[in-house]
Enzyme design. Structure first.
Site, PDB file in Angstrom:
ATOM      1  N   HIS A 157       0.827  -1.219   0.000  1.00 30.02           N
ATOM      2  CA  HIS A 157       0.000   0.000   0.000  1.00 30.02           C
ATOM      3  C   HIS A 157       0.859   1.265   0.000  1.00 30.02           C
ATOM      4  O   HIS A 157       0.417   2.306   0.479  1.00 30.02           O
ATOM      5  CB  HIS A 157      -0.938   0.037   1.219  1.00 30.02           C
ATOM      6  CG  HIS A 157      -1.788  -1.182   1.405  1.00 30.02           C
ATOM      7  ND1 HIS A 157      -3.118  -1.224   1.047  1.00 30.02           N
ATOM      8  CD2 HIS A 157      -1.499  -2.415   1.912  1.00 30.02           C
ATOM      9  CE1 HIS A 157      -3.613  -2.413   1.351  1.00 30.02           C
ATOM     10  NE2 HIS A 157      -2.654  -3.161   1.862  1.00 30.02           N
ATOM     11  N   SER A 278      14.664  20.752 -18.549  1.00 26.79           N
ATOM     12  CA  SER A 278      13.454  21.515 -18.824  1.00 26.79           C
ATOM     13  C   SER A 278      13.796  22.725 -19.664  1.00 26.79           C
ATOM     14  O   SER A 278      14.878  23.298 -19.523  1.00 26.79           O
ATOM     15  CB  SER A 278      12.834  21.960 -17.505  1.00 26.79           C
ATOM     16  OG  SER A 278      12.009  23.084 -17.689  1.00 26.79           O
ATOM     17  N   LYS A 284      16.115  21.316 -13.520  1.00 29.86           N
ATOM     18  CA  LYS A 284      15.448  20.026 -13.688  1.00 29.86           C
ATOM     19  C   LYS A 284      16.317  18.938 -14.298  1.00 29.86           C
ATOM     20  O   LYS A 284      17.087  19.187 -15.212  1.00 29.86           O
ATOM     21  CB  LYS A 284      14.186  20.189 -14.565  1.00 29.86           C
ATOM     22  CG  LYS A 284      13.016  20.846 -13.874  1.00 29.86           C
ATOM     23  CD  LYS A 284      12.655  20.263 -12.539  1.00 29.86           C
ATOM     24  CE  LYS A 284      11.635  19.153 -12.504  1.00 29.86           C
ATOM     25  NZ  LYS A 284      10.595  19.063 -13.424  1.00 29.86           N
ATOM     26  N   GLU A 291       9.262   7.395 -17.307  1.00 30.57           N
ATOM     27  CA  GLU A 291       7.959   7.996 -17.583  1.00 30.57           C
ATOM     28  C   GLU A 291       7.423   7.562 -18.948  1.00 30.57           C
ATOM     29  O   GLU A 291       6.266   7.189 -19.090  1.00 30.57           O
ATOM     30  CB  GLU A 291       8.049   9.524 -17.555  1.00 30.57           C
ATOM     31  CG  GLU A 291       8.269  10.101 -16.178  1.00 30.57           C
ATOM     32  CD  GLU A 291       8.478  11.618 -16.234  1.00 30.57           C
ATOM     33  OE1 GLU A 291       7.495  12.347 -16.060  1.00 30.57           O
ATOM     34  OE2 GLU A 291       9.627  12.064 -16.489  1.00 30.57           O
TER      35      GLU A 291
END
Lengths: 459, 459, 459, 459
Positions: A157, A278, A284, A291
């Site tokens: 969980h 970025s 970044k 992803e």
């Protein structure tokens, strides 16, 4: 119209828009190698069956070899008006050798030909995909070995559950991919069947030898029903379903890599070479690879749905709808293989933040189960032990302590069964090592799992 | 709250709405038999490992047997507040035998318990589904044998293509279902693995024996990684994918039955007992069964998508999302099994309109390929033969004739290669019997396929 | 067979298995209220059109009212042999009032009747779903107001990006649900059309008045083509697609709640009443609600796929496949509404760890963009500014500093354009408040967004 | 690495395989026109807000215009190392104009830029798709007008139900596509919102004017939350869901065209220019277009599932997964538009076999409902009338007669309510014309429907 090899009964030329809408050549040209390979085997069989003369076959086979080289060297122009890879190659053949080229299509239809081409292609791709899975497994095993006894919090969980070995966690992925390899092998059994000789749907009245072509092309079996053979795409769907499971596993791994490289987790660091920045935020460093892999799971799920929908409710035998099988299949293969390959590289260049993982291994009362099991071994029924430790945790939460910070007196205020040896229990390494059944997280079990894996990775 | 077996560390009671939202008991009660079976095996192992006394085990096992009978006789009330089948049974056990009931859950978690229950359940259901597939295959083979030499038009693109045997057409479905059975067997290998002993995710520090419980429950293997074992639902998805293929095959068969029982086709007649009427149109006799089966393909496709989506991007190990695995699985099994069973009955009661099929076998120039192959055997390259016959068809269309109605002169106006023997060629039975390669539509090939099938149907 | 209202032309009774397989009554009984409502309107119209006598209508309408009450009080037993809710109610009507009951079905078919029932049902459910979405929006707005000026790290790629207001983050979800409400309203336009009077597919030769029944039932429009009206399920699919988007939004929100309640994030704490524990691990408090909601997104996606597949390739008009529309629709509604309701409650009882969020707001170089924009305002082209700050971040990483910890000299070693005022920039609140364009994260913008939302929430 | 505009903080170069895996330029180059359009508007706004000098803007805007022309003339080479269309254009800009090119990206991120590009693109494509739907509707209306009073059998369950007008049947499709157009318009409202100015996720501290860029780009509204704006792909999914419904409608139409051009139906004939032949069977003329369109429904369903899966469980705001939105969207648009266009042409060139349709209109007891309604108008309750006619049909089946072939005596043996006028009822045209309620199949109703349609088709 000039070029259409089936034009005999037609008076009108094909509408230009129809030609473009129906042509599959833009994508099925990818099958050229298998198409030619199949034609050569078909040709050799025709000779053996006296359906073609030796010298004719020599001419055809040589010309097919030349066409193969033309395509490989980019000297061949595929055009919509050629419809598909079969017609393109047959036309070129006739151009090269004249009328005798028209003998190649004897006892064969595009219906069995395309089924053959996809099967030859998929056999090879299944083998390659299997190798790609294996490479990723190798990266995982290498990381597991490099961090063999590193403890970390095991999660359920997304909450800290119990300490586990980092290597054990990685080997969980090894297992998923092991099943994927088994599924690929199962699927291969149903791919590895020659449909050649089924012709349009009924077989042919010419005395062909299907077993011979199957042998020449390396198929251990021939299909058993011609109507089924030309309208069966089960094997494409079964492969795509297996691929969807691979992508699902990769999406889970990606999710974890993304979580673990967040500021909050700080468990691992991806190599810069595997991240991008970025356009606006100068600081970044983004985990783009996991992803994208996670996102691409949708792609393969979608292809699976596309194929299942396409086949729904189709009467026998071949219908043109089946042409829609190739693009989802091709993209599935490309997506899965690229995702596997890049993830293998990503794991190789991953830094593990060992201190952080060790520190978190015992945070969040991950020792609670160990304490409960300690009580069980001292005779308390498990349910009662669970309740007792639950109250300890409640107490700790109120005091802002971890279990390992309780005093003997505090322990004993819950139960007198607890003795001094409790403190040796409250240690992540101890916890991990106490879990010794097959497949559990003790060092010995993980070492055995790795040894087993290394054996499997040699094949 | 009183009843929650995990309540120790909680101060607040569970919100009523939460209890209802999270409870799985309404559907997972279906697993009660497997849950009890698993508990008994676990209990026996605990005794052998000295984790429980003989007499305790006797009490527990007897009580579990009683609970089984209570449930089977409808004397057991499942309630939302019990959360799930495991807790419901454990609570009842404690009610019956007191504190010793709390010893059952030693060295076990609901995480490995539910994985075990589903696997035990699915093993049995795979076996039953396999039998259901076989029954449908039997009906098909029986119809094939009853109409062994009946000719019909074979279709591609829903256009008449070439004559085939009706029995050959039915045996195409036999083949699809044969592959389905193979897939079920492959899937079973991955279902048939015991997860018991993986506990929450890390295994247990208690000295359990996983091999023993696996043996007692008939599993040939135990899972190799505890983290994987509690978070793996591959086998549910793999089964559902196999079921989706079965439904796809059934949807194709259904489509054909619907087409064939239309006024326009008139190929078959469904028994009245398998049709329903209309509330407004007094004449209607509708093929509801195949329509519903066709529609239900969507249901199983949807469940497959549901399961794949549910697993996407889940970090390890167990997450509550996994609870969403059961309803799609259960409904998949019910849908597939009922569809198979009713289709088997439908085929048994189907009337075949033999005259109509025979009449249509040669309609629509289905002999054209035979003529082309006739020319090939007389030396014309296939491409040229195809063109020549294409022009004959064009001529026939203009004259409103079938090929078999052309005169010798008409034939010869296209090519001199045609001789008198052409007329013996232009017959559906001849056409069918000339297609003799393995898996083709000649009577002999179909007889062999049926013999092979009958052998396979004994297992 | 006795009971079948369409039995006239049938000689054989329906096979028992067929009755059970085809019956929809187990699920379509849920529509009883709408079925009766539709029948009453139909009855009133028949009277107005002189197709039925006043006194007959009175008898029928009263009896229908009684049946409604019987069902509501559980005095009505639905049985498979009644096939569906329409037949069950009609049979009961005939039982109650005799032969005149047989007049109700005048000028109507089950085909338009079921289309009517689903539309009446869905109209009401869309309204309720809209209210449920609104309740969740209210909870979000309340949390946003309670934490109006709280800063937190805004994320892209799950990496810290820039500081944002926590309230702004919550209002992003408000926007998603605002679009969901708009989609529900759009969909309603296509649901809100009366199909009644389309009969089986062709309309009826009886002089009915479709506009009147539409009016009586609150429909602003009647369907324009009878064949389309009985075979159209677009509105079911469109609703399910809108529901899939709601679930997608909820899955994103759930993911964040799960992440935020992990030990690593520690951003929020879910109320105990909304969590459950573990059967083995005494310390566990699991975020089951968001996990289940996330998992249930798969369920609704699956239903959407199921419905689309079911409709694929169906010829006009009504086919029995359409019966498969109801279970996915019903479960979609239940899933979406329950998920919305429980998430609204969850947010109400959520504790926000303000200190943790504020502390993390500036961790991970989230100020880097502010520094770059500072340089732009001093005349440096953005690309150059980006590069300069990028190098500062690299420097900081090596030194183990945050940007706000650099000295003036260190800043100036990168560019002389930086002056003392840089330090007032390097503050999360300053950063947030500087972003003032419409929809940006400044306090003023968020206050306006909340004000706008509060206006919308009154409807 | 040299070229990466975000390289500032990176020490390692991007791995070659990563470059290729993450690059979107192969597909997002399709958006170049919108990217440049957006950049020009952004540039104009920066000038108005004094964030850029007039002369700088002139240089930039002129150079952007040149780049547009370079791309349109194929003089621009897109390369993987440029990552995406935004970076490719920005790099080229800097090449052309030097340092000032670096000022374009001021107050903007690729996150809001890509959202803008897709929205601009999709606005235009929705308009075009709407026009394509309209063209197909026009073809349908033209065929309906050309066959206005032609009767045919209306079907339910693919069984003959009642006579309907062929024109009414075609207008059923008109209605489906009318709803599709409404859905496209609804969707457009949510597409037509400018995200520009949301920057990475938080907005920008630079004083931009979002309303101005929205106006320049023709957006009636700006997005209301920056975090939402960069992570919202609802509009892509909503469009794809609308497209899936269009494809579903086309799949139904295709199925009917395939059925209708079979030998058994013989209802219509597709033009040769819209069919293709077989490589083996010389007589074949296959309905490839509707088959492919039917098959392509799976493709769009798959894309919908892909997009929904991709978004499942993504935390806010932008994640790289979102890059996977474009390929499914592009392919959905291409598939839907091409399918619509070719189907419009197909209907224009379709021959209707009027005699066959008329002949079949009354075959299969399609008049049975008329007889029942005749009895109702003479006072028999509908249920009783239904039963009586059912028995007549049973009698006819046994005698091998149609209802219209019964004698007066035979009719009266069932009920005395039947008089001589029954024979004028038993005619397809009469049947059709008696169905006069709104949306029914009488000639007058269909004429009105066509008139209404023609009005709608002007917009």
């Amino acid at each position: 119209m000039a070029g259409k090899l089936w034009k005999g009964r037609f008076r009108e030329a094909t509408h230009q828009m129809v030609e473009s809408f129906t042509a599959s050549i833009r994508f099925d040209q990818r099958l050229y190698k298998y198409d030619i390979e199949g034609s050569i085997a078909h040709c050799r069989m025709l000779v053996r069956q006296k359906l073609k003369k030796d010298e004719e076959a020599d001419v055809l086979i040589q010309a097919l070899g030349e066409i193969l080289r033309e395509i490989e060297h980019g000297l061949f122009t595929f055009e919509d008006s050629q419809e598909d890879v079969h017609m393109a190659i047959e036309q070129r053949l006739i151009e090269k050798v004249g009328e005798v080229g028209g003998k190649l299509h004897t006892g064969r239809s595009r219906n069995d030909q395309i089924a053959l081409d996809i099967r030859l292609f998929l056999k090879e791709e299944i083998h390659s995909t299997d190798q790609d899975v294996r490479e990723l497994q190798r990266s995982l095993v290498a990381q597991a070995k490099a961090n063999l006894d590193l403890v970390m919090p095991g999660f359920t969980h997304l909450q800290h559950a119990q300490p586990v070995l980092f290597s054990h966690h990685l080997m969980a992925y090894y297992e998923m991919f092991r099943r994927d390899r088994l599924r690929l092998q199962s699927c291969l059994e149903r791919v590895n069947v020659s449909p050649l000789g089924s012709a349009a749907l009924a077989g042919t009245s010419l005395p062909i030898d299907r077993t011979l072509t199957a042998e020449l092309l390396g198929f251990p079996a021939v299909s058993r029903n011609s109507i089924d053979a030309v309208s069966d795409r089960d094997f494409v769907i079964e492969f795509t379903a297996a691929a969807a499971l691979i992508m699902m596993h990769l999406s889970r791994m990606s999710e974890e890599l993304i979580l673990w490289s967040s500021s909050e987790f700080g468990y691992v660091e991806l190599a810069e070479a595997f991240c991008t920045g970025s356009s606006i935020m100068p600081q970044k460093k983004n985990p783009d690879i996991p992803e994208l892999v996670r996102g691409k799971s949708g792609r393969v799920y979608g292809h699976l749905m596309s194929l299942l929908t396409m086949m729904k409710g189709l009467p026998l035998a071949y219908n043109r709808d089946l042409q829609e099988d190739k693009e989802p299949l091709f993209d599935t293969i490309d997506t899965v293989r690229q995702s596997l390959m890049i993830m293998a590289r990503l794991w190789e260049h991953l830094s593990v933040n060992r201190e952080r993982l060790e520190e978190m291994a015992t945070a969040g009362y991950t020792m609670a189960t160990d304490v409960a099991e300690y009580l069980v071994l001292r005779g308390m029924p498990f349910r009662q032990a669970h309740g007792t430790v639950g109250r300890m945790v409640q107490y700790c939460l109120e005091k802002g302590k971890e279990l390992q910070e309780l005093t003997m007196d505090e322990f004993n205020s819950f139960t007198k069964l607890i003795a001094k040896d409790i403190f040796s229990i409250l240690d992540a390494k101890h916890s991990v090592d106490s879990r010794r059944a097959i497949g559990s997280t003790s060092l010995k079990q993980v070492e055995e799992a790795i040894a087993l894996a290394e054996g499997e990775l040699t094949t």
